[in-house]
Write an enzyme that holds these catalytic residues in place. Sequence first.
Site, PDB file in Angstrom:
ATOM      1  N   ASP A   1      19.870  -1.556 -35.738  1.00  0.00           N
ATOM      2  CA  ASP A   1      21.230  -1.492 -36.254  1.00  0.00           C
ATOM      3  C   ASP A   1      22.172  -1.766 -35.069  1.00  0.00           C
ATOM      4  O   ASP A   1      21.739  -1.870 -33.919  1.00  0.00           O
ATOM      5  CB  ASP A   1      21.521  -0.142 -36.928  1.00  0.00           C
ATOM      6  CG  ASP A   1      22.708  -0.241 -37.895  1.00  0.00           C
ATOM      7  OD1 ASP A   1      23.444  -1.262 -37.838  1.00  0.00           O
ATOM      8  OD2 ASP A   1      22.927   0.667 -38.702  1.00  0.00           O
TER       9      ASP A   1
HETATM   10  C1  BGC Z   1      25.850  -0.648 -40.007  1.00  0.00           C
HETATM   11  C2  BGC Z   1      24.884  -1.558 -40.724  1.00  0.00           C
HETATM   12  C3  BGC Z   1      25.421  -2.975 -40.713  1.00  0.00           C
HETATM   13  C4  BGC Z   1      25.648  -3.395 -39.278  1.00  0.00           C
HETATM   14  C5  BGC Z   1      26.109  -4.829 -39.116  1.00  0.00           C
HETATM   15  C6  BGC Z   1      26.254  -1.181 -38.653  1.00  0.00           C
HETATM   16  O1  BGC Z   1      27.297  -0.438 -38.097  1.00  0.00           O
HETATM   17  O2  BGC Z   1      25.257   0.611 -39.877  1.00  0.00           O
HETATM   18  O3  BGC Z   1      24.671  -1.103 -42.023  1.00  0.00           O
HETATM   19  O4  BGC Z   1      24.515  -3.826 -41.366  1.00  0.00           O
HETATM   20  O5  BGC Z   1      26.618  -2.535 -38.715  1.00  0.00           O
HETATM   21  O6  BGC Z   1      27.381  -5.011 -39.540  1.00  0.00           O
END
Ligand code: BGC
Length: 735
Positions: free
Chosen positions: A292
């Site tokens: 993530d």
């Molecule tokens: C979130 C994810 C997301 C990623 C990319 C993160 O902060 O937890 O769910 O896909 O950002 O935008």
Amino acid sequence: MRHVFWTVLLSVIAFAVTPTEIRSQNLPYKDPSLPVEDRVEDLLGRMTLREKVMQTVQRTYGKNTNINNIEKEVKAVDPTVGSLIYRSTSPELYNEIQRRAMQETRLGIPILCGFDAIHGFRTVFPIPLAQSCSWNPELVRLSCRVAASEAASSGVKWTFSPMVDVARDSRWGRVSEGYGEDPYLNTIMGIAAIKGYQGSDLSDPSAVAACLKHYVGYSMSEGGRDYQYTNISAQTLWETFMPPFEAGVKAGAATVMCAFNDMNGVPASANPYTLTEVLKKQWAHDGFVVSDWNSVEQLIAQGVAADDREACLKAFTAGVDMDMVDDIYFDHLEKLIEEGEIPVGMLDEAVRRILRLKFRLGLFEAPYVDERPEQERFLQPESIDLARRLAAESMVLLKNENEVLPIASDVKRIAVIGPMAEERAAVNGSWEGYGKPEDVTPLLDCIREKFGDRLEIDFVRGCGFDGDDRSNFDAALQVAVKADLVILCLGEKREWSGENGSRSVLELPDIQEELALYLGEADVPLIFVLSSGRPLALANVEPVAAAIIQMWQPGSQGGFALADILAGDVNPSGKLSISFPWSTGQQPVYYNVRRSARPKMGHYKDIPRTPLYPFGHGLSYTSFTYGKATCSADLVRIGEKICIEVPVTNTGKRDGMETVLWFVSDPVASISRPEKELKYFEKKLVRQGDTEIFRFEIDPERDLSFVDDKGNRHLETGEFYVLVGSQRVEFQLAD
Ligand code: BGC
């Protein structure tokens, strides 16, 4: 050290060949007639260590709209990078970036562009939590198909969706992004989303790769505070949180995103058990795992890595194949391999997984997209119709005293009141992709459009979403007393839920509650229309509501869908996928709890035992009567199946759709089982006066077994109950 020597030697040889020479050669990896695995191996064999590392690096392009992940707008792209979070809808820009990757790099490896199309790309559908209240996986699949084709037309071939984190604490703002409190419902909706995104063939130009997230246990953040520690027993992990991921992998989800949370002392981004042992070995997932945002670097904040280098080592060896954004793999992976800390074979395996997807997506053959104008690609009439239909099916009629809804023909004057009436952003919700507030028609306008020529409509805002300005209360009361009914539009602002959108209070803000109670003094029915990204605690205001429609964050067509329901043009059919508590202090509250030692005792003294509105609750404008449920046998043997049927009659005055929920209860087992567990559901149209038979075919291996704390399945003989409506059907399972 031996492979390091060979890797370095091969790099030297490889670099002796120029990009133009390689591009002009007819190399096996460029031959689409060869099996994907052969192409992957051929390409892998030609790559330098640096080129391999670059495949594990994900960077961004453009400007981030997620306020939680702020960074400067990125305009420069290294064309050797494996993946980009591509933040543009421009196919021209995308083609230009891809052209550099294809033509200016030595091997011409295409970049995989990803983006968060969570409930739509440009056409915004209801938030996933709302979608799950439709109990209509086919509509969910179709909405993801639309999102995929809009995304793919911009060059985005990968979406970071679906989120299948089973969520039971609504203080956690990300309940909005998943499919509610039940593992089975998350499983079914997750599979529908994967099928929608990926279609039947990933190489179809309108398909995008799905990403199951957040693996695993993220929704258990302590107290509902985002990003916090999670304490999850092995039994709960396997029983509650793993099933939607396992099923999603079996359904072919191309990728998985590991979560932010530390689970029992091991952050999800550095967990070899969940990532490698289970996901890759046990479930044989052959796609790749992406971290993530910054979650590799965050291992330092979480206290399991001293520095970036150690974070790299831990995340990569645990099984995180691609590093989102923080450039830790970019900075450290090569060196860790050269120093022999990470075997090069491990890097090969990660790169193999990433390349495999690029080949499956057909990116080597068709790296570019057609440069069509937005009006041909986005917001197509069928997509808008679908968004309206899904929004209507997602809305839940929580209360309808004296059948005050739909609005009767003798109603002459209505008052629309409340801060939600003119709102646009909150109607789209968080993670709205490229949806724009101007794509949303506010509720007030939709109500005016639907009823304007037959009703007098007054509007007063009454109050803001929060604050303490009561100066408009009296004006609101004045229009209310003149009206035959009041539509009171309340709820949450867009940013009150979603990522980093935790809240300690689930009640409406004081000012909104006060307005509702103030209007409640008038002798006029109040119809609450609530928009929120989570269940609200409504006990304080529910008594003054004649009717309540929970519309969630319904997406750009939500206002029209609401007007359809108010008018009775659509008969509501949504049912809750998550419980509505009496009060915040009742959190977490969910239906599939384990049995208590003293079932009649131990409950809060100040509120009822059950939620205000439980899982599965949802009214219709018609009534359904369940006939006697019958079982094809009262004894079933392992290896056989039995069938339970229930006739459902539409005894009301209009056609309607009913969803029958089938639960299984195992009263005695070697380990305790939840009171009941959803195992199947079906939604059908039942015409006025008609009876439809709903069936549940029980496969004991699938429906009566349970997992232990290691993920092993057990099927135990004995007594079982199937619960449907208010009935309990009993039968025995024997050897
Ligand atoms: C979130 C994810 C997301 C990623 C990319 C993160 O902060 O937890 O769910 O896909 O950002 O935008």
